[in-house]
Design a protein around this motif. Structure first.
Motif, PDB file in Angstrom:
ATOM      1  N   GLY A   2      22.075  43.676  51.532  1.00  0.00           N
ATOM      2  CA  GLY A   2      22.751  43.804  52.959  1.00  0.00           C
ATOM      3  C   GLY A   2      22.034  43.374  53.975  1.00  0.00           C
ATOM      4  N   GLU A  61      24.857  37.951  55.506  1.00  0.00           N
ATOM      5  CA  GLU A  61      26.028  37.894  54.916  1.00  0.00           C
ATOM      6  C   GLU A  61      26.728  36.531  55.176  1.00  0.00           C
ATOM      7  OE1 GLU A  61      28.293  40.371  57.434  1.00  0.00           O
ATOM      8  OE2 GLU A  61      27.871  39.487  59.324  1.00  0.00           O
ATOM      9  N   VAL A 103      21.888  38.936  50.018  1.00  0.00           N
ATOM     10  CA  VAL A 103      23.023  39.500  50.422  1.00  0.00           C
ATOM     11  C   VAL A 103      23.254  40.948  49.596  1.00  0.00           C
ATOM     12  CG1 VAL A 103      25.456  38.920  49.728  1.00  0.00           C
ATOM     13  CG2 VAL A 103      24.350  37.032  50.752  1.00  0.00           C
ATOM     14  N   THR A 144      22.634  40.589  59.004  1.00  0.00           N
ATOM     15  CA  THR A 144      23.662  41.753  59.316  1.00  0.00           C
ATOM     16  C   THR A 144      22.747  42.596  60.366  1.00  0.00           C
ATOM     17  OG1 THR A 144      22.499  43.056  57.721  1.00  0.00           O
ATOM     18  CG2 THR A 144      24.616  41.692  57.003  1.00  0.00           C
TER      19      THR A 144
END
Length: 263
Positions: free
Chosen positions: A65, A68, A62, A90
């Motif tokens: 990135g 999520e 997380v 993501t």
């Protein structure tokens, strides 16, 4: 957040080595890619890790990135307590997997070139591989193009390419009687940047499928925003797979500049 030690990880002197952290974290992300949004409990069961270990890897993913958190959708009545969080990749996380496969392609073609002896022999071996690859791809398109009217073949080819992830469109070329086939995405752009034989082979196959010579004007691999191929308006009274003999040389010449901007 750097992942700390956790159950299920391989340990060195009581703590997992950095490479082991990275490898397990990739397995967590890959499991989400393969199975869709997943809870820590689902991932722990799938990967045979403790939930505590999985949560630490999820925290790291997380923060990078890559994934999520989302509220897990519940069908029917919801029990007491806070709903479980599911973790999804993501767009950035998905692109990281694309790059990994792209690097695998680069490594494979580099090995082919070296195994063939390098130099001109190596380039020829990579070119042969590239032609075989796109020829197999073209076989899936051939029947559709054979059924299409000559004026519809560029559009049909664009639709077929889009299904394979190239986000392609066909449109009239400015100030000419021809068309432009535009590929807005290239799944192997990184590989094609180092091995332009991929672009050259693709251009040759477009020529055979459309029954006319084509000219590659720009490529993503060369730094352009879109791969653009010019298709002359006379395209095509010929059947797909049988370019006119008088245009074979032109097709080869156009293919030789694939992967580069025109002068």
């Amino acid at each position: 957040m750097a992942a700390q030690h956790g159950g299920g990880d391989t340990r060195t002197h009581g703590h997992p080595a950095p490479d082991e952290h990275h490898g397990t974290r990739n397995k967590v992300a890959r499991s989400i890619l393969d199975h869709g949004p997943s809870t820590a409990a689902e991932l722990a069961q799938r990967l045979e890790l403790t939930q505590a270990a999985v949560r630490r890897h999820l925290d790291a993913l997380v923060s990078e990135g890559v994934v999520e958190p989302r509220e897990k959708r519940v069908y029917g009545s919801r029990g007491r307590g806070r709903p479980a969080r599911a973790f999804a990749l993501t767009d950035y996380g998905r692109s990281a997997f694309d790059q990994a496969y792209d690097q695998l392609a680069v490594d494979a073609m580099r090995w082919i070139a070296q195994a063939a002896g390098g130099g001109e022999k190596g380039r020829a071996a990579v070119a042969a591989f590239a032609r075989a690859r796109v020829a197999a791809q073209a076989e899936r398109y051939r029947a559709e193009l054979e059924r299409a009217a000559p004026g519809e073949r560029a559009r049909v080819l664009a639709e077929a390419l889009s299904r394979d992830g190239y986000a392609a469109t066909a449109r009239g070329a400015p100030a000419s009687s021809g068309e432009q086939l535009c590929q807005h995405h290239c799944p192997v752009a990184h590989a094609a940047e180092q091995f332009p034989q991929l672009c050259e082979a693709e251009t040759e196959v477009f020529s055979r499928l459309l029954g006319t010579h084509v000219q590659r004007l720009a490529t993503i691999a060369h730094g352009d925003g879109v791969c653009t191929t010019f298709i002359p308006g006379a395209a095509s009274g010929a059947a797909p797979g049988t370019p006119k003999t008088s245009k074979t040389t032109a097709a080869t010449a156009s293919a030789s500049t694939a992967g580069r901007n025109p002068a």
